[in-house]
Every structure is written in structure tokens, then in C-alpha cells.
Design an enzyme around this catalytic site. Structure first.
Site, mmCIF file in Angstrom:
data_model
loop_
_atom_site.group_PDB
_atom_site.id
_atom_site.type_symbol
_atom_site.label_atom_id
_atom_site.label_comp_id
_atom_site.label_asym_id
_atom_site.label_seq_id
_atom_site.Cartn_x
_atom_site.Cartn_y
_atom_site.Cartn_z
ATOM 1 N N ASP A 92 0.799 -1.217 0.000
ATOM 2 C CA ASP A 92 0.000 0.000 0.000
ATOM 3 C C ASP A 92 0.837 1.276 0.000
ATOM 4 O OD1 ASP A 92 0.802 -0.572 2.590
ATOM 5 O OD2 ASP A 92 -1.039 0.157 3.521
ATOM 6 N N HIS A 112 0.306 0.355 10.533
ATOM 7 C CA HIS A 112 0.668 -1.019 10.202
ATOM 8 C C HIS A 112 2.063 -1.024 9.549
ATOM 9 C CE1 HIS A 112 -1.049 0.720 6.562
ATOM 10 N NE2 HIS A 112 -0.468 -0.225 5.848
ATOM 11 N N ASP A 142 17.829 -29.864 -5.778
ATOM 12 C CA ASP A 142 16.489 -29.982 -5.230
ATOM 13 C C ASP A 142 16.316 -29.131 -3.978
ATOM 14 O OD1 ASP A 142 18.319 -31.642 -3.977
ATOM 15 O OD2 ASP A 142 17.091 -33.453 -4.084
ATOM 16 N N GLY A 144 19.029 -34.086 -1.229
ATOM 17 C CA GLY A 144 19.420 -33.299 -0.062
ATOM 18 C C GLY A 144 20.640 -32.436 -0.248
ATOM 19 N N GLU A 166 26.863 -30.076 2.447
ATOM 20 C CA GLU A 166 26.907 -30.205 3.892
ATOM 21 C C GLU A 166 27.264 -31.630 4.316
ATOM 22 O OE1 GLU A 166 27.281 -27.564 4.979
ATOM 23 O OE2 GLU A 166 25.547 -26.316 5.302
#
Length: 611
Positions: free
Chosen positions: A56, A144, A480, A509, A513
Site C-alpha cells: 500500500d 501497520h 532440489d 538433499g 553439507e
């Protein structure tokens, strides 16, 4: 050399003219709204697409964008993706900038990670934020999107940490000058900048006088006396090395627009040239004097030997980060190094501020052309990667990347997912380093910041920019895990009609890591999605705009790559490439081992002491 001097002089003239225009601005007869003034400046800078999310506090400005004759609004699914898209757009559309427009507070904070990445990687992006009106900012009601404590400036304070300069527009009398100041910073230092535009200023009229004078990206002239001394010192080192020297190019060669000067230097002097990962495609990788990627201890043996044995290394635009240097494993002594940067030069142990490479390189070329005969005889290993003969039908990284090299074409824009974070697609960023890319191709990767999912949003911006500047196909390699973070932008790609080819590496995965820590841990696993059904969900239920494939063997992938319809990229296409979850490129395995050693996770707890 004369051209660079003239450009710098003209830049200074333009700057002085803008200052004079500021003094006369209120007397100008031609009026323009603040919002349209900003759009006019962006148009002058070659911006034809703007990314973001409506809110807005920016809707009045977005009316102007939608009605603009040359700037197209590309709405994104969220602000983070929009920031990634602006980043990719700026990387491909050189000599322009990326623009993201968000709303106050919630929107701008959502974009912050993408803006920080652009700052880290030196990408010129404007973050434009629609904010409450100037009266509201003065009275501080509990609006807001605020923190509820009256701190309307909290977000701009945060922005200062991730942008080079900021303009918080408050007064119509200095709005034009502030917009120009920030945009000049963006294009000259190649970093993100921030402008907040209050709702009541969007349609406020100001003078258009300043628009007659273009913004310029030319840097100030080097001090002639210091520059002359620096040139003398550099030439002396080349003489002492008897021409046994090479050039190592890096990211700032691209970011600070010195490729033309550098390529002229290489052609006229004949010295061998290598690249750091962030500098890949700064030099044509089919150039006969190009030897490949130097990555410290992770380099190919033949590359490591040549670079580290040279008596002198001319480093151009270096970014000495861990993943760009093989975990700081460069073995090039300072006494054998000359560093050229956008705003300073280092000659061995001495630093010379404000001596930039844009003006220095052409002068250095003139001084070193006499070395061409001997320099061109220095041996350079051929940068090729042959497809290995593997008996197993399983697709491996060792086979995949040399095979993909035969699919690439000149002018392709290739995007690879980050090589520095916890995603299986980090393998793509490392795998691509070992293959030569075609002439005039462009590689986009985020080696330093390393934000998982960056490549998907970046692909959107890159695809739009490639279409605007006449480049070829856009091709993404993503895992992925990464795609799950920013997958929504596939819907935007369908809507705007770009047609990238997306190779989804499905290896269940976070492979990077797994190699760094926790090979069998559940936190490195992800749930498998129905990847080939994504386009149906995102707006193409009948398959008129897209195609999807799943390949499980080398033959499956080879047949697809040889299919002319597929290679023509007439639709957006996704290829799910099934791979073993513990397979990874050579360089990634080595980097992961170094990172794991550096992180040194310990299985024992430290004793607690109380003072």
C-alpha cells in the site's frame, strides 16, 4: 588512454553542471513529478524491467511504472526473490542496474538478504521503498508495518548496513539532487543503494532541469604523478622477472567494467591468463593464452604449477574470499604480486589509494607491448575437459560437466547455484569450473555471499535481461534443496514468457553439507517433490508453455541434449537429473574437506568457568 582521460574529464564537467542545475532547479519552467523524475533517470540508465511486490505504500508509484512507455513491471512472488531477480538482471545487463521496489518495513526487510548478497558480490541494484507520507513520519502514528514504538527510521538504519548510500526523500527541493547522488554511487561503485519515497512525494512536481545532464559512471582521474610512479614500479618488476609473468583475473574485472581494457592488454602483450572462480568468463575461455581456473590447492595440478611458478603475477580485480581462493590456499607470495583494483593499486607491499585500474591498464599496455614476442612463447596448458569413459550408466559429476560443455553455445547465459552453502546444487558451481565455456557466454554464480536459492530468482532477472540485450539461451543448474526455497518464481517465468532450461540435480538433499559435516544426518535430507508436475501447478496445466523430463542414465541425458527441439529452448523446460546423493565434483570434495577442517566441529563440550 586518451579516451579514458576524455571520459573522466566529461564526467567531472557533468558533475559540476549538475551542481549548477541544483542551484537553478526551483527556477526551472519544465515540471515533472518526483516519481517520474526517478523513472526518467532509470530509463537513461537503460533500465527496462523493474522487480518487486506491490504494497500500500508503493502503489501510487507503481501506477507510474505501469503507465511508463519503456519500463516494465515484473511482479514477483516475494521480495526476497525480487531482490535475487534484480541481482541477476544487473549482472547480465551490463552498464545498467537492477531495480527492486518494495513497501515499507515488511517488504523491505524481506528483501534484505538479496540486497546484502548484491552488496557482497558488488552488483549495482537500487532498492526503492515506498514509505508513509512525510506528515505521518513526523507525527509517528501507530501505523501497520511499523514496530509500534514510533521508530519509523528503524528500517532505513538497517538498510545502511547493506547499501552503499541512501536517500530518504523528505523535501521536494532536494529530491532530484538526492536521487542523482545515490544513482551515481550505484553505477560508479557497483553496490546496492537505497531510496525511500514517501507516498505524498510521488506526485509532487519538481523541476526537470537536471535530467538534461546524463549521469556518468566514469571515475575521477588518477593523480598523474602517483600514477606515473606506480607505472614505473610495475614496469621495473616486469623487467626483473624478464617477462616471466602471467595475469590472474577475478570478479572486479567484470563488476567494474575493465574487460575491454584487459583484453586489449592481453592481446598486445601475449601474457598467459588464468581466472579465479568469480572471474570465470571475464576472458574468452577459448582464447589460446587462457589456461583455466586457479583455485589455490584445489586447482588442477597443471594450472597450480604454472601459476605458482611464475616470477610475477598481475592480479586484476581480486576478491580474496575463502571459496574463491581454495580456502585461502593461494601460494603466491606478496613480493611476486601486483594487484589492480577499481580504486587502488598494490605493488608488492606498497598500497596506492585512488589509482584505479580502468585508467591504469591502457597505460600499462603501452609500456609492456615490447614483451609480446617472449610472453607469447610462455607455455599455457590447454583448458579442456574430456568426457571420461565410464562403464556405469549412472550419471556422475565427473561425466556430467564435460558432457554439458558440448551442449553450451556462444552467448549462452549459464546460472549455477551457490557453491558456498548447504545445497546439493552447490555441486554445479564447482563442477562448471573445470569446463571451458563458449565465446561470449556469461556465467552467473554467487561464490562469496552464497545464499541458497539465489540462482532461481537470479535466473528470472538474467533471462529477462538476456532477452533485452540479445544474448542466447539461459540455462540453470540447481539442486532440489535450492529450488525448494525459491520455486515460486517459476510461475513468474511462465507469466513473462522467458524460456530457460533448468537442470535440476536431484540427489536427495544437501550434498555439500554432507561432505563438510553430517554425512548421514537427517538435517541434510529433504523430502522429494514431484518436480515434473511443477509447471502444471504454477500456471501451465496443459503444457503449452513448458516441458519436463526425467533422466536417469548417461544415454537418457545425451539423447535429450542432442534433441534439436530441446536445444532450441522454444519453451521453458525442466530436466530432473537423477544422481547419487554422495556424488560430487572433484573441486567440491576438496573444498568441503578444507571447510570441515576449518570449522573444526568438536564432539566434546568446553568446561564452563565462572568469573
Amino acid at each position: 588512454m586518451a579516451t579514458e582521460t576524455s571520459a573522466a574529464l566529461q564526467a567531472e564537467i557533468n558533475r559540476l553542471q549538475l551542481e549548477v542545475s541544483s542551484l537553478k532547479a526551483q527556477q526551472g519552467t519544465e515540471q515533472i513529478t518526483v516519481g517520474n523524475y526517478l523513472l526518467a533517470r532509470l530509463e537513461q540508465l537503460g533500465v527496462t524491467s523493474m522487480f518487486g511486490v506491490p504494497g500500500d505504500f508503493n502503489l501510487g508509484f507503481l501506477d507510474l511504472v505501469e503507465d511508463h512507455p519503456t519500463i516494465n513491471w515484473v511482479g514477483n512472488c516475494n521480495e526476497l526473490n525480487a531482490a535475487y531477480a534484480a541481482d541477476g538482471y544487473a549482472r547480465v545487463k551490463e552498464n545498467s542496474i537492477g531495480v527492486i521496489t518494495t513497501t515499507f518495513g515488511v517488504g523491505e526487510l524481506s528483501a534484505t538478504n538479496g540486497i546484502a548478497g548484491a552488496f557482497s558480490e558488488m552488483v549495482p541494484v537500487l532498492h526503492l521503498v515506498g514509505v508513509p507520507s512525510t506528515p505521518q513520519q513526523a507525527s509517528k502514528p501507530m501505523l501497520h508495518h511499523t514496530l509500534g514504538d514510533g521508530r519509523f527510521d528503524a528500517y532505513e538504519k538497517a538498510a545502511k548496513q547493506f547499501t552503499f548510500s541512501q536517500a530518504n526523500l523528505r523535501d521536494k527541493n532536494d529530491a532530484a539532487a538526492e536521487i542523482d547522488r545515490v544513482l551515481m554511487d550505484c553505477i560508479t561503485v557497483a553496490r546496492p543503494v537505497y531510496i525511500s519515497l514517501p507516498t505524498d512525494l510521488v506526485h509532487t512536481k519538481i523541476s526537470s532541469t537536471r535530467l538534461r545532464i546524463p549521469l556518468t559512471r566514469s571515475l575521477p582521474l588518477n593523480d598523474p604523478q602517483v600514477e606515473s610512479f606506480v607505472l614505473g614500479q610495475i614496469v621495473k618488476l616486469f623487467e626483473e622477472a624478464k617477462g616471466d609473468a602471467l595475469v590472474l583475473v577475478d570478479a572486479c574485472t567484470i563488476r567494474h567494467d575493465v574487460r575491454e581494457e584487459l583484453n586489449d592488454f592481453l592481446k598486445k602483450t601475449g601474457f598467459p591468463v588464468y581466472a579465479a572462480p568469480m572471474g570465470k568468463t571475464a576472458v574468452d575461455e577459448n582464447y589460446e593464452r587462457y589456461g583455466g581456473i586457479y583455485l589455490g590447492a584445489i586447482s588442477r595440478p597443471e594450472i597450480k604449477e604454472k601459476v605458482e611458478a611464475a616470477k610475477l603475477v598481475l592480479s586484476v580485480g581480486a576478491v580474496m574470499s575463502d571459496y574463491n581462493t581454495g580456502n585461502f590456499s593461494y601460494n603466491i607470495p606478496t613480493k611476486r604480486t601486483i594487484e589492480l583494483h577499481s580504486d587502488h593499486t598494490r605493488v608488492q607491499y606498497a598500497a596506492f589509494p585512488d589509482i584505479g585500474m580502468k585508467q591504469l591498464i591502457p597505460k600499462l599496455t603501452e609500456r609492456l607491448v615490447s614483451y609480446h614476442t617472449n610472453a607469447s612463447k610462455l607455455p599455457v596448458p590447454k583448458f579442456i575437459s574430456e568426457i571420461p569413459r565410464e562403464g556405469d550408466a549412472t550419471i556422475t559429476h565427473m561425466w556430467l560437466w564435460p558432457r554439458m560443455a558440448t551442449f553450451f553455445k556462444p552467448k549462452d547465459v549459464i546460472v549455477t547455484e551457490t557453491g558456498t552453502y548447504n545445497d546439493c546444487s552447490s555441486t554445479s558451481n564447482f563442477g562448471i569450473q573445470d569446463v571451458a565455456l563458449p565465446e561470449k557466454s556469461v556465467l552467473l554464480s554467487q561464490v562469496l555471499w552464497g545464499s541458497i536459492g539465489w540462482s532461481v530468482g537470479s535466473l528470472l532477472g538474467a533471462s529477462i535481461a538476456a532477452r533485452e540485450v540479445g544474448l542466447g539461451r539461459t540455462i540453470l543448474f540447481v539442486g532440489d534443496g535450492s529450488l525448494q526455497l525459491t520455486v515460486q518464481e517459476l510461475s513468474v517465468m511462465l507469466r513473462v514468457g522467458v524460456k530457460p532450461i533448468i537442470f535440476l540435480i536431484n540427489n536427495s538433499g544437501y550434498t555439500v553439507e554432507r561432505y563438510i559435516h553430517g554425512k548421514g544426518r537427517k538435517y541434510n535430507d529433504i523430502i522429494n517433490w514431484g518436480w515434473t508436475n511443477l509447471f502444471k501447478v504454477f500456471g501451465d496445466p496443459d503444457g503449452k508453455l513448458s516441458r519436463t523430463y526425467t533422466v536417469r542414465t548417461k544415454d537418457d541425458l545425451s539423447k535429450l541434449l542432442e534433441d534439436k527441439t530441446f536445444a532450441s529452448a522454444d519453451k521453458i523446460q525442466l530436466v530432473e537429473v537423477m544422481m547419487d546423493k554422495l556424488d560430487a565434483p572433484r573441486a567440491l570434495k576438496m573444498q568441503a574437506e578444507l571447510s570441515g577442517t576449518t570449522n573444526a566441529y568438536a564432539a566434546v563440550s568446553s568446561p564452563v568457568t565462572v568469573a
